[in-house]
Design an enzyme around this catalytic site. Structure first.
Site, short mmCIF file in Angstrom:
data_model
loop_
_atom_site.label_atom_id
_atom_site.label_comp_id
_atom_site.label_asym_id
_atom_site.label_seq_id
_atom_site.Cartn_x
_atom_site.Cartn_y
_atom_site.Cartn_z
N THR A 1 0.84 -1.19 0.00
CA THR A 1 0.00 0.00 0.00
C THR A 1 0.87 1.25 0.00
OG1 THR A 1 -1.63 -1.15 1.33
CG2 THR A 1 -1.75 1.24 1.39
N ARG B 1 -12.12 -9.65 -1.18
CA ARG B 1 -11.84 -9.01 0.13
C ARG B 1 -11.38 -7.56 -0.07
NH1 ARG B 1 -7.15 -6.31 2.25
NH2 ARG B 1 -7.33 -6.33 4.49
N ASP C 1 -8.99 -1.49 4.37
CA ASP C 1 -9.30 -0.11 4.73
C ASP C 1 -9.00 0.90 3.63
OD1 ASP C 1 -6.60 -0.88 5.03
OD2 ASP C 1 -6.19 0.89 6.25
N THR D 1 -1.91 2.19 7.03
CA THR D 1 -1.42 1.00 6.33
C THR D 1 -1.40 -0.15 7.32
OG1 THR D 1 0.35 0.12 4.93
CG2 THR D 1 1.02 1.55 6.74
N GLY D 2 -1.38 -1.35 6.78
CA GLY D 2 -1.37 -2.52 7.66
C GLY D 2 -2.67 -3.30 7.53
C1 SD4 Z 1 -5.27 -3.64 3.31
N1 SD4 Z 1 -4.25 -1.77 4.43
O1 SD4 Z 1 -5.69 -4.04 2.23
C2 SD4 Z 1 -4.11 -2.67 3.31
C3 SD4 Z 1 -2.84 -3.44 3.31
C4 SD4 Z 1 -1.58 -2.65 3.58
O2 SD4 Z 1 0.70 -2.56 3.49
O3 SD4 Z 1 -1.58 -1.55 4.03
N2 SD4 Z 1 -0.45 -3.22 3.32
O4 SD4 Z 1 -5.71 -4.03 4.39
#
Ligand code: SD4
Length: 341
Positions: A202, A230, A233, A253-254
């Site tokens: 991301t 799926r 956020d 992120t995450g």
């Molecule tokens: C998600 N927030 O699809 C994103 C993934 C992400 O570094 O940030 N990855 O949930």
């Protein structure tokens, strides 16, 4: 002349200041006061993306244009973790999510979009050319094509193909914590996905232009090897991104599910409205997630990155391994964020 009372007050202040200075984290994740334009973005890929945004900001351009152009750099880099070169879902298809928001609460978003190179630009068209905020799946793709975006070939990049083949050996459905293991980044690092040195997917960016207006963008291929359909956020206004031009802007992120649960980016902006610094607001939101998840929070990563109306930037993550890139007229650097664990 300083009288005794003033002197005591001053020395109390300076020892408090010294104490505070001593307590500053070694990572240097302090809030940066900035005059003039500034752009911040998530992860090490943010360094290159910020350069794209800076071309616009440094010429007096609008933050909205900057945050679109900035993350397009990452979307276009075929050997990266974002865009069509990124990891596919568990059925082998790359599906992309993105959103954008300006200083007037205008926002646009696309999700579960396939075969389009620049989802952030489609999100902007949704914002500017439709009465809606979100378009998803085949509808988003139809809209993109009608708007003149080319339909790209459905083919995994060599890096993503290798990563997917590797994943297929176990096919374990388990989100892997987002990390950055080295400081070595940029388009010259084609093998990071394969080597597992970098597994984030991301980029979130927030910027303030020379007029003091804020905007933000976020674009992702989502969690690697996710279930088909799926969403995380990143395309959700209020979760992966929020901008309130009176207060500040935030992106995340995450593990998206845990950001959505607390309306993460909106929460951070509201905390800044109550007077918290960007880093303190990000930390509070992280703590909220950790309170919900308990010990399990150690197994996931979530990070918030915020910018306030004064041009102060700050971030906070659940676990170590998150960094963010800053670019302004006086600085360009990657800052390792503080974390709870
Ligand atoms: C998600 N927030 O699809 C994103 C993934 C992400 O570094 O940030 N990855 O949930």
């Amino acid at each position: 002349m300083i009288n005794r009372r003033k002197f005591i007050a001053l020395s109390a202040f300076s020892s408090a200041a010294a104490l505070f200075t001593k307590k500053l984290p070694a990572t240097g994740n302090v809030n940066v006061f900035n005059k003039g334009p500034i752009v911040v973005s998530t992860w090490d890929t943010g360094i290159e993306a910020n350069k794209g945004a800076w071309k616009i900001l440094s010429e007096g351009g609008r933050a909205l244009d900057a945050v679109e152009a900035g993350v397009m750099v990452t979307e276009a880099s075929q050997n990266c973790c974002v865009g069509l070169g990124a990891n596919p879902d568990r059925d082998g298809f790359v599906t992309l999510d993105a959103c954008i928001m300006d200083e007037f609460f205008n926002c646009g978003s696309v999700a579960f979009l396939e075969r389009i190179k620049h989802p952030v630009s489609v999100a902007r068209r949704v914002m500017e050319k439709t009465p809606h905020v979100m378009l998803v799946g085949s509808g988003a793709q139809l809209f993109a094509v009608a708007e003149g975006f080319p339909l790209e070939e459905q083919k995994l990049s060599p890096e993503a193909q290798k990563a997917y083949d590797n994943w297929l050996k176990q096919s374990e459905y388990k989100p892997v914590i987002n990390i950055e293991r080295t400081g070595n980044h940029g388009p010259s690092a084609p093998s990071k996905l394969e080597s597992g040195e970098w597994n984030h997917d991301t980029i979130g960016m927030v910027a303030m232009d020379g007029k003091g207006n804020l905007s933000g963008s976020c674009t992702t291929s989502g969690m690697g090897f996710k279930m088909r359909g799926r969403l995380g956020d990143s395309p959700i206004i209020g979760a992966g991104l929020f901008v309130d031009n009176e207060v500040g802007a935030c992106t995340s992120t995450g593990q998206g599910e845990d950001v959505i649960r607390i309306a993460g980016s909106h929460t951070v902006v509201e905390l800044m409205r109550q007077g918290l610094s960007p880093e303190a607001a990000c930390k509070k939101a992280v703590q909220r997630i950790v309170k919900i998840k308990g010990e399990k929070a150690k197994e996931i990563q979530v990070a918030f990155l915020a910018l306030n109306k004064k041009g102060e930037a700050g971030a906070f993550a659940i676990n170590k391994g998150f960094s963010y890139a800053i670019k302004s007229g006086t600085m360009e650097k990657l800052v390792p964020a503080n974390s709870l664990f």
